[in-house]
Design a protein around this motif. Sequence first.
Motif, mmCIF file in Angstrom:
data_model
loop_
_atom_site.group_PDB
_atom_site.id
_atom_site.type_symbol
_atom_site.label_atom_id
_atom_site.label_comp_id
_atom_site.label_asym_id
_atom_site.label_seq_id
_atom_site.Cartn_x
_atom_site.Cartn_y
_atom_site.Cartn_z
ATOM 1 N N GLU A 1 0.838 -1.212 0.000
ATOM 2 C CA GLU A 1 0.000 0.000 0.000
ATOM 3 C C GLU A 1 0.870 1.259 0.000
ATOM 4 O OE1 GLU A 1 -3.203 0.512 -0.611
ATOM 5 O OE2 GLU A 1 -3.142 -1.640 -1.018
ATOM 6 N N ALA A 2 1.961 1.237 0.796
ATOM 7 C CA ALA A 2 2.858 2.406 0.847
ATOM 8 C C ALA A 2 3.479 2.647 -0.530
ATOM 9 C CB ALA A 2 3.948 2.187 1.883
ATOM 10 N N LYS B 1 2.214 1.737 -3.365
ATOM 11 C CA LYS B 1 1.149 2.158 -4.294
ATOM 12 C C LYS B 1 0.859 3.649 -4.133
ATOM 13 C CE LYS B 1 -2.335 -0.822 -5.018
ATOM 14 N NZ LYS B 1 -3.527 -1.535 -4.566
ATOM 15 N N GLU B 2 0.752 4.087 -2.864
ATOM 16 C CA GLU B 2 0.489 5.509 -2.592
ATOM 17 C C GLU B 2 1.641 6.367 -3.119
ATOM 18 O OE1 GLU B 2 -2.112 7.356 -1.442
ATOM 19 O OE2 GLU B 2 -3.002 5.400 -1.910
ATOM 20 N N LYS C 1 1.559 6.685 -6.801
ATOM 21 C CA LYS C 1 0.495 7.618 -7.247
ATOM 22 C C LYS C 1 0.967 9.059 -7.107
ATOM 23 C CE LYS C 1 -3.676 5.271 -5.898
ATOM 24 N NZ LYS C 1 -4.485 5.220 -4.702
ATOM 25 N N LEU C 2 1.616 9.346 -5.963
ATOM 26 C CA LEU C 2 2.052 10.720 -5.692
ATOM 27 C C LEU C 2 3.109 11.177 -6.677
ATOM 28 C CD1 LEU C 2 2.287 10.750 -1.788
ATOM 29 C CD2 LEU C 2 0.572 11.829 -3.248
#
Length: 207
Positions: free
Chosen positions: A197-198, A200-201, A204-205
Amino acid sequence: MKPCIALTKGRLEKQFLDFFESLEFDMSSLKDKGRKLQVETDDFLFVFAKGPDVATYVENGIADLGIVGEDILIEHQPDVYNLFPLPFGRCGMAVATKKDFEWPQRKKRIATSFTNIAKEHFMQKGESVDIIKLEGSVELAPILGLADAIVDIVETGTTLKENGLVIEEKFLAISARLIANRSSLKIKKDQLNPVIEAFKEGAKLTC
Ligand SMILES: Nc1ncnc2c1ncn2[C@@H]1O[C@H](COP(=O)(O)OP(=O)(O)OP(=O)(O)O)[C@@H](O)[C@H]1O
Ligand SMILES: O=P(O)(O)OC[C@H]1O[C@H](OP(=O)(O)OP(=O)(O)O)[C@H](O)[C@@H]1O
């Protein structure tokens, strides 16, 4: 046991470490790793290998996660989860020839390190070609007369330009990818999900 992440050595390694640092993970023991091929941080065990070997370690469950170029996944088709793109290692695959080159009337000769990608590309165009496998400096082949053209990675185009070659066709957009071992994703779900998840975030950023 800490999750094991296999990293592609070389240019992806540096770019991954910058990305990883931006996510505020502990980096201290990675920064001065020297020639070590395994490094343990507070959260992970990192191993450093060539791209195709990263895929092999992940496929066999030695590493839970891996960072590898998409070119390697397409070429070698490892049995792993190909999770998502990461915001680095961007490049493309291209066919390139000498400037003003005219294709001969016989079967084309294509030099490449990516024999499956090259074969598949020409097959989709309905062409059967002779593939000549090289390990690197592929740009030499048309210059020295070993092949008519190359299929290789192009990023800035500098290597082609400085060797008198031009792109005839670009056909794949590539970036680094996060891959995972199929069973690790189930068995180590609680450990791996926060990391995934980290990433993935972060991806995205930065995209
Ligand atoms: N010029 C490039 N620009 C951006 N990404 C690239 C470029 N060349 C390769 N890559 C990506 O980086 C990955 C690793 O390439 P790299 O050249 O570091 O390793 P390699 O092909 O094993 O080379 P070497 O044998 O020189 O170490 C490739 O699989 C590809 O996804
Ligand atoms: O478009 P550019 O920015 O010039 O990058 C493209 C070059 O980078 C890669 O080579 P690498 O440096 O990995 O060396 P290699 O020839 O040994 O594969 C690729 O095979 C091209 O030769």
